[in-house]
Enzyme design. Structure first.
Site, short mmCIF file in Angstrom:
data_model
loop_
_atom_site.label_atom_id
_atom_site.label_comp_id
_atom_site.label_asym_id
_atom_site.label_seq_id
_atom_site.Cartn_x
_atom_site.Cartn_y
_atom_site.Cartn_z
N GLU A 74 2.43 1.96 -3.26
CA GLU A 74 0.86 3.03 -4.25
C GLU A 74 1.11 3.55 -4.07
O GLU A 74 1.17 4.58 -4.67
CB GLU A 74 -0.52 1.81 -3.49
N HIS A 75 1.45 4.66 -3.03
CA HIS A 75 1.12 6.12 -2.66
C HIS A 75 2.35 6.68 -3.69
O HIS A 75 2.11 7.44 -4.02
CB HIS A 75 0.89 6.23 -1.47
N HIS A 89 0.52 -0.85 0.00
CA HIS A 89 -0.19 -0.25 -0.15
C HIS A 89 0.93 1.25 0.37
O HIS A 89 0.49 2.07 -0.27
CB HIS A 89 -1.24 0.12 1.01
N GLU A 143 -5.17 8.16 6.64
CA GLU A 143 -5.88 7.12 6.29
C GLU A 143 -5.79 6.14 7.03
O GLU A 143 -7.03 5.66 7.51
CB GLU A 143 -4.75 6.58 5.17
#
Lengths: 424, 425
Positions: free
Chosen positions: B72-73, B69, B144
């Site tokens: 991904e950022h 993840h 998040e």
């Protein structure tokens, strides 16, 4: 690009919207019932679409109805209620596969239209009243729906801000009514609401995905013709006024992340022509990743994961919301206002305006590619000039920097809402 | 490049399936009468892949949770600016997501498809991480994670996975934890990137107003030559049976939320198409909104229209998961086990099975309505190197006997757990 949209008058205060398209596998029939949003009737009106889509005389309970929908190759049935400015909109919607996909020759579309008509006009009432058991069960589900709004804190915070900000306007009424109002509803109330809504609502029936709509509209226009129609006068759009000093509202709950929402009045409402500059300003402020809030509040200062602006064209409100650490509350508040100030002063690049135009135009072209987007596009403009996505694209292209700055200068901060942690 | 056109006449759809020399799987569904297009460039790399090695590594490496993840950022940033700025110049909508077993980068657009595809393929193939940019992202992802900590639907699912699994990394939050992401640095990011972002481990799916031949040509042009990497993933041995049979957490909710899971033994990494379809039909016929079970629960006010089920599976894990809201989740759980017991004894109603079959078949066709959901179907198929029409065909052939056979080994009460989020007020 667009096949032509047709508007047919089906009766007094009643129209059919034909949105042909050969792209889709489905046809979607959407009945919207528009009413003035009023405290006395909001809860009973809101319950009605849910109560009506539960059963009809032919399929007298939820289970039998769902079985029927499954057999119609997974047709979807949907009820909803929403606020369109100071108006209330009740929706009943059915979508089914086009007939060519039925391996056994079922006329899916005709059956779907007939089913939706039955749900609206032929509920399983006894002596004119809805069955007590069904009503109690729907009331309970509605209470759960209202209380369940607490679960998603982002949505909850936005709803709370709206209630506080528009406390003296119909728009401030909660979408489903209050728990107390729902609990108090009786079988008589609901029978009355059903008849009143059929009599007084402005009715729009949108059919998305078929060229030939006459056969779909007919069962509805015939059923409505049996009713002594007296469509209610729709309230004019009112944008409300911000107080001299912004109101600050703070609440606490067992949460870990704080939610900050800023509510502004824009003074712009209604037709696309009247709101286009505000909409673009909102997009530049807190729309895509090119927006000022994304760039400065999220990327440069790492204060949040999201910081977004939402514009409501029927009420002229602009909300900016963000999820933050409680200790950064002032920082985030200042940072957001700083971005709004940049918009007011015109302290943004020509590129930003250009990016926003490209993004909005690209999205508008895509409207024709989804039955729900297409249906929503036109339903949303029922009381306004019918602007097609192509015309909208041209409007976007025409917006100038000056218009955006003017729109930003009309922003008035009305209410600030903060949802924080429970104190130890 | 090898490619084939696969057509389904009954629903009037076809797609092109190709394998690029680099090993990239490419699936394209042309919809020339649409205005927009939707493209996803993905890797078979998700939150569960925390222990792995390449052909060149001597040993398996174990990395902190949340890297897929985090990557991904971070991939959106390159040395010469970020991908969002590049997309801003075309007007495309761009995003990305990470799930348990994959990471996908996507865009949708009505104009300038080729430019957008170029941006997508370029930034995903151009990693650029520095100490500063990694630190900045820790703050954003931290928020998040906090947001998900407050999400009851998210918590009730992960608490269930924690009950069902002793060892499998599927039980760990996709974004990791604030503690685990603090351990992530640029070297770890590069290591994971160079392992999993190899075309042989990736797929490209496109649906919409595109010409397939042109997309393949562009892939040839834009795929950077890299040596194929051979990836071995390993998961700790997952024992049979659940780790815990229930879990409760208190959060700010009005009514209890629940998930109920039935864990399955995994003989192969992924269940077959037939097994998936049989499972979906069984769930729909026994627990769908027209089933006797649903009516009983609904009439008793024990479930509402939030109730639903899914077949949840990935590399080395599979479970039937139900979710809903109820004032008494225990009673729903008991009734569910009773219903399964009854079905095992008395069989499954043919009429209900047929209704389930029609519903799922119809819903599958409806997914071809939009470029987004079509592309989603392609991704699911490309991920497993399957045919997106395979499920449609399978629905037709499943019999009641298949479902009964399935119930003998799946949906057993002894392999199940209940997770609840209760009001904290």
């Amino acid at each position: 690009m667009s096949e032509s949209i047709t508007v047919t008058r089906l009766g007094d205060g009643m129209q059919g919207f034909g949105i042909p398209s050969s792209r889709f596998k489905t046809t979607r029939i959407h009945i919207s019932l528009f009413l003035p949003l009023q405290k006395a009737t909001a809860a009973q009106n809101a319950l009605l679409p849910f109560l009506l889509t539960r059963a009809c005389r032919r399929y007298p309970d939820y289970s039998a109805l769902n079985r029927r929908l499954a057999e119609l190759y997974g047709a979807t049935l949907y009820a909803d209620v929403d606020k369109m400015g100071d108006r209330q909109v009740l929706s009943l919607l059915i979508a089914g596969l086009n007939d060519s996909f039925a391996s056994d020759g079922t006329q899916i579309l005709t059956e779907c239209a007939a089913l939706l008509r039955d749900l609206l006009f032929d509920p399983p009432v006894e002596n004119g009243l809805f069955c007590e058991k069904d009503l109690e069960s729907e009331k309970e589900r509605m209470v759960q729906r209202i209380e369940g709004e607490l679960n998603e804190k982002r949505v909850y915070a936005i709803n709370r801000l709206t209630e506080e900000m528009c406390a003296d306007e119909p728009f401030g009424l909660p979408r489903y009514g209050t728990v107390e109002e729902v609990r108090a509803l009786t079988a008589q109330d609901m029978a009355g609401a059903w008849k009143r809504v059929l009599r007084e609502a402005f009715v729009n029936i949108s059919v998305t995905g078929q060229k030939d709509t006459s056969g779909i509209f007919r069962p509805f226009s015939e059923a409505f013709a049996q009713i002594q129609r007296a469509p209610a006068k729709m309230p004019a759009l009112l944008g409300g006024k911000a107080p001299k000093e912004p109101r600050m509202v703070e609440e606490t709950m067992g949460v870990t992340q704080g939610k900050l929402v800023l509510g502004f009045r824009t003074g712009a409402m209604g037709n696309d022509r009247a709101v286009i500059a505000v909409r673009m300003m909102a997009d530049m402020l807190g729309g895509g990743p090119y927006s000022l809030c994304f760039e400065n509040v999220r990327e440069k200062r790492s204060l949040c994961y999201y910081c977004a602006a939402h514009f409501n064209r029927h009420k002229g409100l602009l909300l900016i919301d963000s999820g933050i650490e409680e200790e950064n509350r002032q920082k985030a508040y200042d940072a957001i206002l700083e971005q709004a100030e940049s918009m007011r002063k015109g302290a943004f690049s020509e590129e930003l305006l250009h990016y926003s135009k490209l993004s909005m135009m690209d999205a508008a072209k895509g409207v024709y590619d989804s039955p729900s987007a297409l249906d929503q596009w036109f339903t949303d403009r029922i009381f306004n000039e019918t602007v097609t996505p192509e015309e909208y694209g041209r409007l976007i292209a025409s917006v100038t920097k000056d218009q955006v700055v003017t729109a930003a200068n009309a922003l008035q901060l009305d209410t600030v809402y903060f949802l924080g942690k429970n104190k130890e | 490049m090898q490619n084939q056109i696969i057509e389904n006449k009954a629903i009037g759809e076809k797609y092109v399936k190709a394998r690029h020399e680099s090993g990239l799987d490419i699936y394209i569904c042309e919809k020339r009468d649409y205005a927009s297009s939707y493209a996803l460039f993905g890797t078979r790399y998700g939150s569960i892949d925390v222990c792995f090695k390449t052909g060149e590594d001597a040993d398996f490496v174990h990395v902190p949770a949340g890297i897929a993840h985090f990557l991904e950022h971070k991939l959106f940033e390159s040395e010469d600016g970020d991908a969002f700025t590049r997309y801003a110049k075309t007007g495309a909508y761009a995003n990305a997501y990470t799930s348990f077993d994959r990471t996908c980068y996507l865009f949708s657009c009505s104009d300038q498809f080729e430019e957008n595809l170029g941006i997508l393929m370029d930034f995903v193939q151009s990693p650029y991480f520095t100490k500063e940019t990694v630190e900045k992202e820790q703050g954003i992802i931290g928020q998040e994670i906090r947001m998900y900590d407050d999400s009851p639907t998210w918590r009730v699912l992960f608490n269930l996975l924690g009950c069902l699994y002793h060892e499998h990394s599927v039980k760990v939050d996709i974004a990791g934890t604030v503690e685990s992401i603090a351990k992530i640095d640029k070297d770890l990011l590069y290591r994971c990137y160079h392992t999993f972002y190899n075309p042989a481990n990736m797929f490209l799916c496109v649906a919409g107003n595109v010409e397939a031949a042109r997309v393949l040509e562009l892939c040839d042009k834009w795929l950077k030559p890299v040596k194929p990497v051979e990836i071995s993933r390993t998961f700790p041995k997952e024992p049979r049976g659940v780790a815990q049979s229930r879990c409760e957490q208190k959060l700010a909710v009005a009514m209890p939320l629940f998930t109920i899971g039935y864990k399955e033994a995994c003989e192969s990494a992924y269940p077959s198409v037939k097994r998936r379809v049989v499972t979906e039909l069984a769930l729909e016929a026994l627990f769908g909104n027209f089933s006797p079970f649903y009516k009983e629960m609904f009439d008793a006010g024990l479930i509402n229209d939030q109730f639903g089920s899914e077949y949840f599976f990935g590399n080395g894990y599979a479970a039937c998961i139900f979710e809903g809201e109820s004032r008494d989740p225990d009673r729903v759980y008991e009734a569910m086990n009773r219903e399964l017991e009854r079905a095992r004894k008395n069989g499954i109603d043919e009429g209900l099975l047929e209704a389930a079959r029609r519903k799922l078949y119809g819903r599958q066709i409806m997914k071809f309505n939009t470029v987004e959901s079509t592309a989603g179907l392609l991704v699911n198929a490309a991920f497993l190197r399957e045919d997106p029409f395979a499920g449609l065909e399978a629905y037709r052939h499943v019999t009641a006997a298949d479902v009964m056979d399935h119930l003998r080994s799946a949906l057993r009460p002894e392999d199940s757990a209940l997770s609840m989020v209760l009001p904290n007020g």
